[in-house]
Design a protein around this motif. Sequence first.
Motif: not given
Length: 395
Positions: A145-164
């Motif tokens: 699945v893919t999704a295009e967004v205007d805002l991504v909020i990383g609430a995905d913990g210690a090894w976050s894929r959003v943090r980079p």
Amino acid sequence: MPVRIAIVGAGPGGLMCARVLQGHGIDVTVYDADASVEARDAGGTLDLHADTGQIALEDAGLFEEFMKLARLEGQAKSRLDQHGTVLDAFVPDQDDTAAPEIDRGQLRAMLAEHVRPGTVRWGHKLVTATPLGDGGHCLEFGNGVTAEVDLVIGADGAWSRVRPLLSDATPDYTGVSFLDVRFEDVEERHPQIAKLVGDGHMFAMDGDGRAIIGQRNSNGQIRAYLAMRTSLDWHGEAGVDLDDPDAVRRFLLKEFSGWAEEMLPFLTDADGGYLNRPIYALPAPLTWARTPGATLLGDAAHLMAPLGGYGVNLAMLDGAELAHAIAEEATLDEALTRYEAIMLPRSGQHAVAANGGLDGFFATDDFPDHEAEHQMYRETAADYRRGQSRTTPAT
């Protein structure tokens, strides 16, 4: 046009953010790698502080729901040495609501029940988040699945894929590891452990890098954390197979030699295996440059040592404050600027204190003043509600 908002991670912080956004009439989608809210063991018990987690629950209209599950008696704490001698104890007043306990799984399930049906897309593990320009991002998940967004909020913990998207920081090993064990039907099957732990928490330390932390959970369960100051690969160096309970028991009995006989069942009598939990933390205080269309909350933003129990409390307050900022500011960039200006210094102060506290964690002569701690929670909560502490970190 409607703003497309995605939260990655359906933990307490991510779900809180979604709940408060929806309370403002703002659509949001939450993505989580778990197959369902109950797909895995969520962990042990949490204390929700009056000045952080409880404020978020009030903002979300869920404080009364929380209190139906909360255990006020669970705030009790005792400190022991390795011989079983009680060194210090705290028994809360019957009406003390400064930091009631709740099982992490119960909290997560309660929050998940109070977002709109279909909000959480379970079974969506984020693989990459790619900037598209002008703050937009393309999210790619392991299920295709893919999704295009205007805002991504990383609430995905210690090894976050959003943090980079915001920072090159990665968690570092703190030098302390826990072995997570549990005991079921404790009053009947493990009465000695039930007696030692009591209604709340038991902390037993030897002053030399070893500790046993017992915590009362609901439904007749006690969880314990067998803590050691040790190398990250302690089990490999010792030739211990973590999937072999007998081998782990032999190692623990040697490692905790000299401890009182009454303490040894914590090492040997667990129901189930031993789960290795090395304690990681992000550099603190962690900051980053404002990045269009992306931000972080909770452990993704400020993973810290578990001392003081601030992780989930800050995550929930992060989520509520971020949602309010999005609803109240004219643009997403203004909202993220407002949110990060408060969240980063607040979490940075707590993270520095929690991480530094590991240095004295195993001491047998330095006990927190829990009565003063509870009074601080109440006073800080009152200041927050008066609008006096929104930009000042709690102390």
